[in-house]
Design an enzyme around this catalytic site. Sequence first.
Site, PDB file in Angstrom:
ATOM      1  N   GLY A 416     -30.250   6.206  -5.174  1.00 15.94           N
ATOM      2  CA  GLY A 416     -29.674   6.770  -3.952  1.00 15.94           C
ATOM      3  C   GLY A 416     -28.930   5.736  -3.149  1.00 15.94           C
ATOM      4  N   GLY A 419     -26.972   4.964   4.622  1.00 14.79           N
ATOM      5  CA  GLY A 419     -26.163   4.262   5.595  1.00 14.79           C
ATOM      6  C   GLY A 419     -26.555   2.805   5.736  1.00 14.79           C
ATOM      7  N   ASP A 534     -34.283  11.396  14.014  1.00 12.50           N
ATOM      8  CA  ASP A 534     -33.355  11.840  12.962  1.00 12.50           C
ATOM      9  C   ASP A 534     -34.080  12.746  11.962  1.00 12.50           C
ATOM     10  OD1 ASP A 534     -30.924  12.089  11.724  1.00 12.50           O
ATOM     11  OD2 ASP A 534     -31.052  10.219  10.611  1.00 12.50           O
TER      12      ASP A 534
END
Length: 739
Positions: A416, A419, A534
Site C-alpha cells: 500500500g 500520504g 480522520d
Amino acid sequence: MALQMVLFRMLVLVMMCSVLNAFEGASNVINSSCSEYCGNVSIPYPFGIENGCYVEDWFEIVCRSSNDSYDLGFPKPYLKKLDLEVLKIDMDFPGQVSVNYPIFSSCTDGTNSKKNLQLEKSPFIFSATNNSFIAMGCNNSALMLSIFPDDSISFGGCNSPCDRAPFTNRSHCNATNCCQTTIPSDLQEFSTTMQPKSSYNNGSSKCKYAFLVDQNWFETNFTEPNQNMSVPVVLEWGLDNTTFYSLPTMKNMTAREYKNSTYNCGWWLTLRNFTGRICVCRSGYGGNPYLLGGCGDINECANRDLNTCTLDTRCENTEGSYRCVAAKNTKLSIIIGVSTSLGVLFLIFSGCGSYKVIKKRMRIKRKEKFFKQNGGLLLQQQLSTNNEVNVENTKLFNSEELEKATDCFSVDRIIGHGGQGTVYKGMLADGRIVAIKKSMVIDEEKLQAFINEVVILSQINHRNVVKLLGCCLETKVPLLVYEFIPNGTLAEYLNGQNEEFSPTWDMRLRIAIEVAGALSYLHLAASSPIYHRDIKSTNILLDDKYRAKVADFGISRSVAIEQTHLSTLVQGTFGYVDPKYFRSGQFTDKSDVYSFGVVLAELLTGEKAISSTGTRDTKSLAAFFVSSMEENNLFNILDSQVLKEMEKEKIIAVANLAKRCLNLKGRKRPTMREVAMELEANQMSQKLAFDLQQKYGEIEDVKIEISEQCDVVSISTMSSMDSAIATSSFDTKPLLISS
C-alpha cells in the site's frame, strides 16, 4: 625525430578522441537531427520537438513564436498535449518540468469556482515538494478541492486576512492580504473556489486571487498579482513501463549489463492508472540517463566542492570517482611513509578487537546522525513531557533486521501507499508477519505527523486499534512497524472486493460495535482523551477474523482531560469532516461521532461517502442519508443484503442512531459511549430473538414474546450503561509507565 613525430601524432589523436567523447557525452538529444534548444530553453530527451525525438506524445514539445510584443516573437517551447509554456526541464531526481500556469482571479463579491487543468492519465503530477497554494486579497477564503486517481477527494485552502496597508512588493506572504498552504501528494486534478469572508474592504483592489506557484520563485520574484498573470508551477514526471522499456538504454539489455551501466532506474510513484519510473546517473557520473552513453564521468578534481582532498594531497580523477595522492614532497613523503608503516604495524598488533571498536563507533555515529535527522530528539522530548506514554512495549528495531524482513524493501513486498509513505509486508526473525511503513523524504510537516503517530499509538492499548510494535530511526528515513492486518480495509470489503466472505448484517453490526468501542476508549478510557480526526472506512482495517482495527493516527491529537475542543487548521477527508468543525476550526469529540455516523451510513447502504457516479441526488452520503430518512425513503437506499437479513425495526433503530450522529448541531449528537451501548443493545436483542426462535419454532405467540423480551433488554441495557460498557466492547487495560 621520427619517434617524436609519431608521439606527437598519437597525442593529437588522443586529444581529438577526448574532444569527440566530451561532445557526445554533452549531447542531450537522441540524434543529431533533433533540436537541443527552443529559444533559450534546453530540450533534453525524452522530451523533443521533431518526430522521433521524443519518447511518446506526452513529451512532445512545440516551438512557436510568442505573441507577446515584449518578447519580439522570440520562440518558446510548449507541451503540446497540455498547451503549457515550458520554462525549464530538470533531469535530476525526481524529474521535473517548470511551466507557466495562469492564476485564478475574481473581481466580484460573490463566490466563484474554476476547474483547473486535469493531468489524469498523463505522466505528470503537481509537485507537492516545490509548489504552494496561495490566496490573495482582502478577506479572501480560497478552497482547493483535490481529486485523486482512486476517486478519493480531499480539500484544503486558507483565508487571507485583511489589513489596512495594501499589498506592495513583498517577496512572500506575511499574513497581510495573503496566505499560503501546502498541497497533497500525487495531485493530478483539482478545482478552486473563492468566496468573500465579509463585506469589509480596506480600500484596496476588490480583486481576489488563488493559484498554485513554485514556492522558490514566489519568495524571490513575485511582486503583485494581476488578472492576466501566469506564474511558474512545477510538474513532476515519469515514464510508464511500456514507454520505459522502449528507451534506447533499456532495449535488449540484460540484467548484468544494467548492473554495470552508469545509470540507475527505479520507481517514481504508483497511481491508479499510472506507474512512473525515472532514471538518474549513478554516483560519480552526470548527464542524460535516458540516452546510450548519456551518463559521463564527472571530474571531481575540477570542482573543489566535489572532493575531500587536503592541501597536502593531490586529487586524481578516476572513472566514476577520484582519489587523493600525496604531493611530490620528499620530507612529506618520508613522514607519510613512516606514519603509514607505523599505522600498518599498529593495525596488525591491534587485531580484530580494534577493528570491532572502530566499526562499532562508526555505526553508532551513523545511527546518531539519522536519529537526530529523523526527529529522535523531538520524540524524546514528547515522551519525556508526557507521563502517560507507555514505551515499554515499543521496540527500537535495527535497520538490518527490517531489511532482511522485507527482502531489502523489494517492490514485490509493497502492500500500500499512503500520504506519509509506502507500506511493506515483512516477516521478522521470530516468524511474525508485520507491516512496515517507510516514510517519505522527511520535511518538517511530515516529521511532526510521524512523531505524533508514535506518541499517540504508544498511549493506546486496545484490541480494536492497530498495534504499534516499534520503530526504527537509524535509517535515512524513519520506519514504523505495525501488526499485520491481512484482510484490507472496510471500504474494500463493502465495495465487494472480497468475494469469499460477503458483508452480512451480523458482520456489519459487529464491525460498527468494535469501531464505536475503540473510539469510546480513545475519548474516555485512554490515559488522556484522544481525538482521532480522520475516521473513515479506508482507515478501518480487518484482521484474519474480520475484526475491526482503527488505523492511521497521523493527525490525531491527545488533549487534557478538562479541555473541550481543539482549535486547528481544518484537516481530514472530504465527506467525513464535521460541518461544524469545517466552519469554526474547533474539533471536539462530537466531530469523531459525525465521522463515525458516515461510516455507519456506509455499513447500512453499501454506498461511498462521496459519490462520483452521479446516481445520487447529492454527492455527500451524509446529506443523502438524512434527507432519505426525513422523506420516509430509508428502505429504498439500504443495501439489499441488509434488507434480506434483518428485521425492519432493528434496521430503523440503527438508522436513527446514524441520523443522530449526523446531526449538524454537535451538542445534539450522542457520545461514542452512548453509540456503542445502543449498538450492543441492538445486537443483544437480535441474538435473544434468534435463540428464542430456535427454542420454540415459528409460532406467532413466540414472536410477541421475543419482542417483549427485546424491549426489556434494551431498557435494562440503557439504564445500566456504565456496567455494560466495562464488560463488553472496551479493552480498558491501564497503561504502565516504567519508573
